[in-house]
Design an enzyme around this catalytic site. Structure first.
Site, mmCIF file in Angstrom:
data_model
loop_
_atom_site.group_PDB
_atom_site.id
_atom_site.type_symbol
_atom_site.label_atom_id
_atom_site.label_comp_id
_atom_site.label_asym_id
_atom_site.label_seq_id
_atom_site.Cartn_x
_atom_site.Cartn_y
_atom_site.Cartn_z
ATOM 1 N N GLU A 143 0.809 -1.212 0.000
ATOM 2 C CA GLU A 143 0.000 0.000 0.000
ATOM 3 C C GLU A 143 0.847 1.268 0.000
ATOM 4 O OE1 GLU A 143 -3.508 2.032 2.782
ATOM 5 O OE2 GLU A 143 -2.267 0.397 3.565
ATOM 6 N N GLU A 240 -12.011 2.634 5.555
ATOM 7 C CA GLU A 240 -10.958 2.963 6.520
ATOM 8 C C GLU A 240 -10.964 4.474 6.769
ATOM 9 O OE1 GLU A 240 -6.465 1.382 7.303
ATOM 10 O OE2 GLU A 240 -6.789 2.528 5.475
#
Length: 264
Positions: A143, A240
């Site tokens: 990520e 998130e």
């Protein structure tokens, strides 16, 4: 409309972690994700998943001492042994919990280490992890994270992540594309999704500024959700974000931003 997974590290924080599974199911989620499972026994988490009919779609590999400021260690040449020791632990949890993919955080660049050595270390660690995960039938994600929220994070742009994964050369390695981080570092959200979706294994969201729920900031999530449908994205989108007030109060975004819903 994409399928959404509740990120239990960020949502329902008013209750202890193991109680958040029930809250997520009651709020209409059928899947969850979170940063790390390692503070709990896998059986404890699995029992909560099963009790509430939830699927776990993602967690991270061990990333060092989070409370002390670590945000991963895969790029740190002084911590290769520690990183690689965490790989079998992550695989064991993934297998026990039914997770099909694990995210690797590259970490913050240690001071004084040349970039070439950081990249060499990261590539070697990712190759190691990808091979171990592949043998277990799992996918590896990496990520990019913005350097406003985490100064010094080593992998911070989609193009950089893809170049590193090209060098790794593993068929089971993909980008974890967090829309919030991408917006802060590079923009071009729609163009990136159109061009790179085949290289993206998982998507996460939050709005900007503030990292709150979709619809609170500048990102046109209704357009992006329609685009993901058009492109045929079949994976999960992890929620998130930090609720602007409470998780439940903010969940109306799912109906308001449905591309197939009304504009009223």
């Amino acid at each position: 409309m994409p399928q959404f997974a509740a990120n239990l590290t960020m949502l329902f924080t008013e209750v202890p972690f193991l109680d958040r599974f029930e809250r997520a199911a009651s709020a209409g989620f059928t899947a969850v994700e979170f940063l790390f499972p390692y503070a709990w026994k896998a059986e404890e988490i699995k029992a909560r998943l099963d009790a509430h009919g939830l699927r776990l779609v993602l967690h991270n590999m061990p990333a060092g001492d989070w409370d002390a400021g670590d945000r991963g260690m895969a790029c740190d040449p002084a911590r290769v042994e520690e990183f690689r020791a965490g790989v079998p632990q992550a695989i064991a949890y993934a297998q026990a919990l039914g997770v099909s993919q694990l995210n690797c955080l590259a970490g913050k660049a240690p001071a004084g280490v040349p970039d070439a050595l950081l990249r060499q270390t990261l590539v070697a660690n990712l190759r190691f992890a990808a091979a171990e995960l592949n043998a277990a039938g799992l996918r590896l994600l990496m990520e990019p994270i913005n350097t406003f929220d985490i100064p010094g994070f080593y992998v911070n742009r989609t193009s950089q992540a893809l170049e590193i994964l090209d060098e790794v050369g593993a068929d089971n390695a993909f980008v974890q594309y967090d829309v919030y981080h991408a917006q802060r570092m590079e923009g071009e959200l729609a163009a990136t999704l159109q061009k790179r979706l085949s290289r993206i294994g998982h998507i996460q969201l939050a709005d900007n500024p503030g990292r709150h729920e979709p619809g609170t900031g500048e990102i046109n999530y209704r357009y992006l959700f329609a685009l993901l449908d058009e492109l045929g994205y079949s994976g999960w989108v992890g929620c998130e974000y930090k609720p602007l007030t409470t998780t439940l109060a903010g969940l109306g975004w799912r109906e308001r931003l449905d591309p197939n819903g009304c504009d009223c």
